[in-house]
Design an enzyme around this catalytic site. Structure first.
Site, PDB file in Angstrom:
ATOM      1  N   TYR A 206      60.320  36.072  12.829  1.00 14.20           N
ATOM      2  CA  TYR A 206      60.887  36.971  13.853  1.00 14.20           C
ATOM      3  C   TYR A 206      61.280  38.349  13.333  1.00 14.20           C
ATOM      4  CZ  TYR A 206      60.341  33.713  17.605  1.00 14.20           C
ATOM      5  OH  TYR A 206      59.769  32.919  18.567  1.00 14.20           O
TER       6      TYR A 206
ATOM      7  N   GLU B 280      63.047  27.097  20.031  1.00 14.85           N
ATOM      8  CA  GLU B 280      62.009  26.540  19.152  1.00 14.85           C
ATOM      9  C   GLU B 280      62.612  25.561  18.133  1.00 14.85           C
ATOM     10  OE1 GLU B 280      59.896  30.122  17.923  1.00 14.85           O
ATOM     11  OE2 GLU B 280      59.462  30.501  20.040  1.00 14.85           O
TER      12      GLU B 280
HETATM   13  C1  HEM Z   1      52.057  34.025  21.970  1.00 14.49           C
HETATM   14  C2  HEM Z   1      55.966  36.623  23.195  1.00 14.49           C
HETATM   15  C3  HEM Z   1      57.546  36.336  18.632  1.00 14.49           C
HETATM   16  C4  HEM Z   1      53.153  34.802  17.328  1.00 14.49           C
HETATM   17  C5  HEM Z   1      53.017  34.706  22.691  1.00 14.49           C
HETATM   18  C6  HEM Z   1      52.950  34.925  24.120  1.00 14.49           C
HETATM   19  C7  HEM Z   1      54.022  35.650  24.465  1.00 14.49           C
HETATM   20  C8  HEM Z   1      54.787  35.911  23.258  1.00 14.49           C
HETATM   21  C9  HEM Z   1      54.399  36.111  25.862  1.00 14.49           C
HETATM   22  C10 HEM Z   1      51.831  34.416  25.040  1.00 14.49           C
HETATM   23  C11 HEM Z   1      52.112  33.002  25.429  1.00 14.49           C
HETATM   24  C12 HEM Z   1      50.997  32.390  26.276  1.00 14.49           C
HETATM   25  O1  HEM Z   1      49.904  32.195  25.732  1.00 14.49           O
HETATM   26  O2  HEM Z   1      51.237  32.106  27.446  1.00 14.49           O
HETATM   27  C13 HEM Z   1      56.741  36.764  22.057  1.00 14.49           C
HETATM   28  C14 HEM Z   1      58.041  37.405  22.025  1.00 14.49           C
HETATM   29  C15 HEM Z   1      58.494  37.316  20.730  1.00 14.49           C
HETATM   30  C16 HEM Z   1      57.466  36.633  19.974  1.00 14.49           C
HETATM   31  C17 HEM Z   1      58.728  38.039  23.215  1.00 14.49           C
HETATM   32  C18 HEM Z   1      59.771  37.808  20.133  1.00 14.49           C
HETATM   33  C19 HEM Z   1      60.940  37.806  20.758  1.00 14.49           C
HETATM   34  C20 HEM Z   1      56.490  35.915  17.873  1.00 14.49           C
HETATM   35  C21 HEM Z   1      56.499  35.799  16.431  1.00 14.49           C
HETATM   36  C22 HEM Z   1      55.248  35.412  16.060  1.00 14.49           C
HETATM   37  C23 HEM Z   1      54.472  35.241  17.273  1.00 14.49           C
HETATM   38  C24 HEM Z   1      57.722  36.071  15.545  1.00 14.49           C
HETATM   39  C25 HEM Z   1      54.711  35.180  14.653  1.00 14.49           C
HETATM   40  C26 HEM Z   1      54.733  36.100  13.731  1.00 14.49           C
HETATM   41  C27 HEM Z   1      52.473  34.481  18.485  1.00 14.49           C
HETATM   42  C28 HEM Z   1      51.125  33.945  18.511  1.00 14.49           C
HETATM   43  C29 HEM Z   1      50.826  33.706  19.850  1.00 14.49           C
HETATM   44  C30 HEM Z   1      51.978  34.103  20.606  1.00 14.49           C
HETATM   45  C31 HEM Z   1      50.246  33.706  17.298  1.00 14.49           C
HETATM   46  C32 HEM Z   1      49.526  33.107  20.435  1.00 14.49           C
HETATM   47  C33 HEM Z   1      48.683  34.123  21.077  1.00 14.49           C
HETATM   48  C34 HEM Z   1      47.752  34.818  20.129  1.00 14.49           C
HETATM   49  O3  HEM Z   1      47.467  34.288  19.044  1.00 14.49           O
HETATM   50  O4  HEM Z   1      47.280  35.897  20.505  1.00 14.49           O
HETATM   51  N1  HEM Z   1      54.141  35.304  22.202  1.00 14.49           N
HETATM   52  N2  HEM Z   1      56.428  36.307  20.802  1.00 14.49           N
HETATM   53  N3  HEM Z   1      55.250  35.554  18.334  1.00 14.49           N
HETATM   54  N4  HEM Z   1      52.954  34.559  19.751  1.00 14.49           N
HETATM   55 FE1  HEM Z   1      54.713  35.355  20.276  1.00 14.49          FE
END
Ligand code: HEM
Length: 382
Positions: A95, A137
């Site tokens: 994060y 989580e």
């Molecule tokens: C997917 C938001 C933090 C890695 C997503 C999705 C959202 C989101 C809206 C799409 C979910 C779906 O498929 O319906 C956020 C928000 C964060 C956050 C608001 C912080 C407050 C993180 C962090 C990581 C991360 C810290 C890792 C470094 C991913 C990955 C996906 C994902 C790998 C799958 C989609 C892809 O690979 O393109 N997140 N996220 N996220 N998030 Fe986050």
């Protein structure tokens, strides 16, 4: 806790963020991957190229900022994302990396307009939003059936339709518990010629895991960037091979009261989690209307499984072949549904959006509609 001053800075800067949202998240990803190339092993490069994750993140940050006085309003969305994060094994320590790079991108895109007060307010607000995700989580990590990605052997591969194959996998060490209908597993592969690992979610076809976990994969257009992992599985993975899996995840499950009828509606490979729901709910004696939309009969998967339900009185099947009769519309659905059912649907983002429009035309309350698109849920704008 955020001060009133911080909150008013956040509220005042939302229009600017909305205007530059995509530019900020594009700059954010570019910078983050330059600084932390190891994260390319986690993120879906196809989503990056198609701009899907950019939209999802921008929307989520803005949605959270809009609800800064009552963050509980975004909990249902956080829950769905937290399941995906857990399945991808995103950890607390990730994060701050996202936070630092997001704040850098806000400063980079807004230039002089990003005063130290604005940067400070967004830094603090990101911290609060990140904490909501981290806590949710944490609870999911405590419940996960196994930690990290573990090797599973492919014990069966079946052609379910012209474009869809199912894979049944088993582990030597893990006796997998029955899954909840509607859940998915996450596969980690490393295709040859690719620099990084690639992770993808695939829905599970059956709640019964005694003979392995069965999930389905649709081939994408040959050579298309879109189907990198799906096509890799179709073309390279054979019975006897090992693939890495994280534990089942997902909150797209049937929670309607037992006395309510349900409509299970799917497009294409979206039938996969719906088959698990059919299996589970039919056993409970639930009245089910099963509606499937496919291009033609050849494109319908799981025909052998579907046949098993043909003499069940509590299940009615409707197939719509768009090649010959066009898409599902209000007239067709009004013939089948009475409008009081709880609806569970799965398919592509385009299918979901089309169906949500039809349900709007039918005056069906959105609270009756539960769905899981193949793609980020928050990119759905209907
Ligand atoms: C997917 C938001 C933090 C890695 C997503 C999705 C959202 C989101 C809206 C799409 C979910 C779906 O498929 O319906 C956020 C928000 C964060 C956050 C608001 C912080 C407050 C993180 C962090 C990581 C991360 C810290 C890792 C470094 C991913 C990955 C996906 C994902 C790998 C799958 C989609 C892809 O690979 O393109 N997140 N996220 N996220 N998030 Fe986050």
């Amino acid at each position: 806790m955020l001060t009133e001053e911080t909150k008013s800075i956040i509220k005042a800067t939302i229009p600017v963020l909305e205007e530059h949202g995509d530019a900020i998240t594009t700059a954010f990803y570019k910078h983050m991957f330059e600084e932390h190339p190891e994260l390319l092993n986690i993120f879906n490069k196809t989503n990056q190229k198609l701009g899907r994750q950019q939209t999802a993140l921008a929307q989520t940050v803005i949605a959270a900022a809009k609800h800064i006085d009552h963050l509980e309003a975004i909990i249902p969305n956080v829950n769905q994302i937290a399941h995906k994060h857990r399945a991808l094994q995103i950890k607390e320590e990730h994060y701050p990396i996202v936070g630092e790079n997001l704040i850098w991108a806000i400063g980079h895109v807004l230039g002089d307009a990003a005063t130290p007060e604005i940067i400070d307010a967004w830094t603090k607000t990101y911290g609060v939003i990140a904490d909501v995700f981290i806590q949710m989580e944490k609870a999911l990590y405590e419940e996960e059936e196994w930690h990290d990605f573990k090797p599973f052997k492919v014990i069966d591969i079946k052609e379910e339709s012209a474009e869809i194959k199912s894979y049944t996998v088993m582990s030597d060490d893990i006796k997998v518990q029955p899954i909840k209908a509607g859940q998915y597993i996450t596969v980690k592969v490393h295709p040859e010629n690719e620099e990084n690992d690639a992770l993808r979610h695939y829905s599970i076809c059956s709640i019964d895991t005694t003979k392995g976990i069965k999930f389905a994969v649709k081939r994408d257009v040959a050579g298309s960037e879109k189907g990198m992992v799906s096509n890799y599985l179709h073309d390279n993975v054979k019975v006897g091979d090992e693939i890495l899996l994280s534990a089942p995840a997902g909150e797209f499950t049937v929670d309607a009261p037992q006395e309510k009828d349900i409509v299970l509606i799917s497009g294409g490979v979206g039938m996969t989690p719906i088959m698990a729901m059919l299996e589970d709910e039919e056993k409970k004696g639930r009245h089910i209307k099963f509606i499937h939309s496919a291009y033609n009969r050849d494109a319908v998967p799981f025909k052998a499984e579907i046949k098993k339900y043909h003499n069940k009185e509590n299940v009615q099947f409707f197939f719509n072949y768009s090649e010959s009769v066009g898409r599902l519309n209000k007239t067709k659905l009004a013939d089948i549904m009475n409008g009081n059912e709880e609806i569970y649907m799965c398919g592509s983002v385009a299918f979901m959006e089309a169906m949500l429009e039809v349900f709007n035309e039918m005056n069906i309350d959105r609270s009756q509609v539960h769905f899981e698109p193949f793609g980020p849920k928050m990119s759905i704008t209907i």
